[in-house]
Scaffold this motif. Structure first.
Motif, PDB file in Angstrom:
ATOM      1  N   GLY A  47       0.817  -1.202   0.000  1.00 25.94           N
ATOM      2  CA  GLY A  47       0.000   0.000   0.000  1.00 25.94           C
ATOM      3  C   GLY A  47       0.852   1.253   0.000  1.00 25.94           C
ATOM      4  O   GLY A  47       2.089   1.204  -0.032  1.00 25.94           O
ATOM      5  N   ASP A  48       0.180   2.404   0.017  1.00 23.69           N
ATOM      6  CA  ASP A  48       0.883   3.686   0.043  1.00 23.69           C
ATOM      7  C   ASP A  48       1.603   3.872   1.370  1.00 23.69           C
ATOM      8  O   ASP A  48       1.093   3.492   2.433  1.00 23.69           O
ATOM      9  CB  ASP A  48      -0.095   4.844  -0.132  1.00 23.69           C
ATOM     10  N   GLY A  49       2.776   4.492   1.296  1.00 26.32           N
ATOM     11  CA  GLY A  49       3.481   4.892   2.500  1.00 26.32           C
ATOM     12  C   GLY A  49       3.099   6.297   2.917  1.00 26.32           C
ATOM     13  O   GLY A  49       2.259   6.948   2.269  1.00 26.32           O
ATOM     14  N   PRO A  50       3.681   6.817   3.995  1.00 19.48           N
ATOM     15  CA  PRO A  50       3.383   8.174   4.437  1.00 19.48           C
ATOM     16  C   PRO A  50       3.599   9.176   3.305  1.00 19.48           C
ATOM     17  O   PRO A  50       4.573   9.100   2.557  1.00 19.48           O
ATOM     18  CB  PRO A  50       4.382   8.399   5.585  1.00 19.48           C
ATOM     19  N   GLY A  51       2.643  10.108   3.177  1.00 20.91           N
ATOM     20  CA  GLY A  51       2.722  11.095   2.118  1.00 20.91           C
ATOM     21  C   GLY A  51       2.328  10.574   0.758  1.00 20.91           C
ATOM     22  O   GLY A  51       2.511  11.256  -0.252  1.00 20.91           O
ATOM     23  N   GLY A  52       1.790   9.349   0.723  1.00 23.52           N
ATOM     24  CA  GLY A  52       1.330   8.787  -0.545  1.00 23.52           C
ATOM     25  C   GLY A  52       2.413   8.145  -1.376  1.00 23.52           C
ATOM     26  O   GLY A  52       2.187   7.825  -2.552  1.00 23.52           O
ATOM     27  N   VAL A  53       3.605   7.932  -0.801  1.00 21.08           N
ATOM     28  CA  VAL A  53       4.690   7.328  -1.563  1.00 21.08           C
ATOM     29  C   VAL A  53       4.302   5.908  -1.972  1.00 21.08           C
ATOM     30  O   VAL A  53       3.767   5.147  -1.182  1.00 21.08           O
ATOM     31  CB  VAL A  53       6.014   7.343  -0.758  1.00 21.08           C
ATOM     32  N   LYS A  54       4.569   5.578  -3.223  1.00 20.61           N
ATOM     33  CA  LYS A  54       4.118   4.312  -3.804  1.00 20.61           C
ATOM     34  C   LYS A  54       5.188   3.223  -3.683  1.00 20.61           C
ATOM     35  O   LYS A  54       6.388   3.519  -3.605  1.00 20.61           O
ATOM     36  CB  LYS A  54       3.770   4.502  -5.285  1.00 20.61           C
ATOM     37  N   PRO A  55       4.768   1.955  -3.711  1.00 25.07           N
ATOM     38  CA  PRO A  55       5.742   0.862  -3.661  1.00 25.07           C
ATOM     39  C   PRO A  55       6.781   0.993  -4.782  1.00 25.07           C
ATOM     40  O   PRO A  55       6.443   1.313  -5.922  1.00 25.07           O
ATOM     41  CB  PRO A  55       4.881  -0.385  -3.860  1.00 25.07           C
ATOM     42  N   GLY A  56       8.034   0.760  -4.427  1.00 25.96           N
ATOM     43  CA  GLY A  56       9.112   0.855  -5.400  1.00 25.96           C
ATOM     44  C   GLY A  56       9.705   2.242  -5.517  1.00 25.96           C
ATOM     45  O   GLY A  56      10.799   2.401  -6.076  1.00 25.96           O
ATOM     46  N   ASP A  57       9.023   3.259  -5.014  1.00 29.48           N
ATOM     47  CA  ASP A  57       9.551   4.617  -5.054  1.00 29.48           C
ATOM     48  C   ASP A  57      10.470   4.855  -3.862  1.00 29.48           C
ATOM     49  O   ASP A  57      10.340   4.199  -2.820  1.00 29.48           O
ATOM     50  CB  ASP A  57       8.418   5.645  -5.034  1.00 29.48           C
ATOM     51  N   PRO A  58      11.406   5.813  -3.980  1.00 30.20           N
ATOM     52  CA  PRO A  58      12.277   6.140  -2.845  1.00 30.20           C
ATOM     53  C   PRO A  58      11.443   6.528  -1.623  1.00 30.20           C
ATOM     54  O   PRO A  58      10.468   7.273  -1.731  1.00 30.20           O
ATOM     55  CB  PRO A  58      13.093   7.337  -3.359  1.00 30.20           C
TER      56      PRO A  58
END
Length: 277
Positions: A47-58
């Motif tokens: 799922g999304d990380g804090p701030g909407g960061v997507k899987p695989g993104d820094p």
């Protein structure tokens, strides 16, 4: 009929699925004194990380996302008054076609027999009178939803239990209404790709093929708050932007297809426990 406390078991793929698909029935039946058991199959780490960061993104930390989503799930269960939460804790497989589908420990790669055996153990413990999960396509083709369907149906065969069994769905009329409301709230929304539009048109069922319509309007506030508990997930923000009143208008009726029944309760029905009380 039985004097034993009735039990509903909902088998879902990820944290937050319980709120969107069955938040109304979980809240309604808990209020009616029915034991509600939620089985969540994966950790939600894709799922999304804090701030909407997507899987695989820094900045996306799957372990941290899983911890966050576990906390959100527990908050949602508190809102919905879920009696018992069970987590199978398989690794989130991500959307169909993602590299995470192929991870050896992903739910998608887990042998159905293994997941079914674990779920069957929970079924023997809780002895549900009603079991709810997804259809063969996982409602919209998500691998973890499909796998949740597979292990649920296989687990039932491993037990001697004969609960009423339901698959979640939506009426096509409701999907059209959902599209209208999306355009209302997002006026600059581009026209969908024709292939996407065709796929959306196939989600759910014609209204006359739905067997069970459960009015949960009185509990739509709890359902909204349960979804708000999962506010880290970007796909939920649209629902929260509606506000509780509009949300209740759109999401107050939960619909199902009954696929197993030993009660003989006539169809269509407006209660998952018709014939059991």
């Amino acid at each position: 009929m039985t004097d034993r406390r009735l039990t509903l078991m909902a088998v879902h793929a990820h944290p937050d699925d319980e709120a969107t698909g069955t938040g109304g029935v979980l809240a309604r039946y808990a209020a009616e004194g029915i034991r509600t058991v939620l089985v969540t199959c994966t950790d939600g780490a894709c799922g999304d990380g804090p701030g909407g960061v997507k899987p695989g993104d820094p900045g996306h930390d799957p372990a941290a996302v899983a911890r966050m989503r576990r906390e959100e799930l527990e908050s949602s269960c508190e809102v919905l008054q879920v009696s018992d939460l069970e987590m199978l804790d398989y690794a989130d497989s991500g959307m169909m076609g993602w590299p995470s589908n192929d991870a050896p420990n992903s739910f998608w790669q887990t042998p159905v027999e293994e997941g079914a055996a674990r779920l069957a153990e929970l079924m023997r413990h809780y002895r549900p009178d009603v079991v709810v999960t997804y259809d063969e396509n996982g409602f919209y083709g998500h691998p973890d939803h499909i796998q949740a369907h597979r292990i649920t149906m296989a687990a039932l065969k491993l037990t001697t239990l004969t609960p009423k069994v339901y698959w979640t769905t939506v009426p096509r009329s409701g999907m059209r209404r959902f599209g209208e409301i999306m355009r209302e709230f997002q006026g600059d929304m581009p026209e969908p790709d024709p292939a996407e539009a065709a796929a959306m048109a196939e989600i759910g069922l014609p209204d006359d093929e739905i067997t069970t319509w459960v009015d949960t309007t009185a509990f739509s506030g709890q359902k909204y708050d349960a979804l708000a508990a999962h506010a880290s997930q970007g796909e939920n923000i649209f629902f929260l932007k509606m506000g509780q009143e509009r949300f209740g208008e759109l999401m107050g009726m939960e619909t199902f297809v009954r696929v197993q029944d030993a009660t003989g309760a006539p169809l269509p029905e407006n209660d998952l426990f018709a014939g059991l009380r």
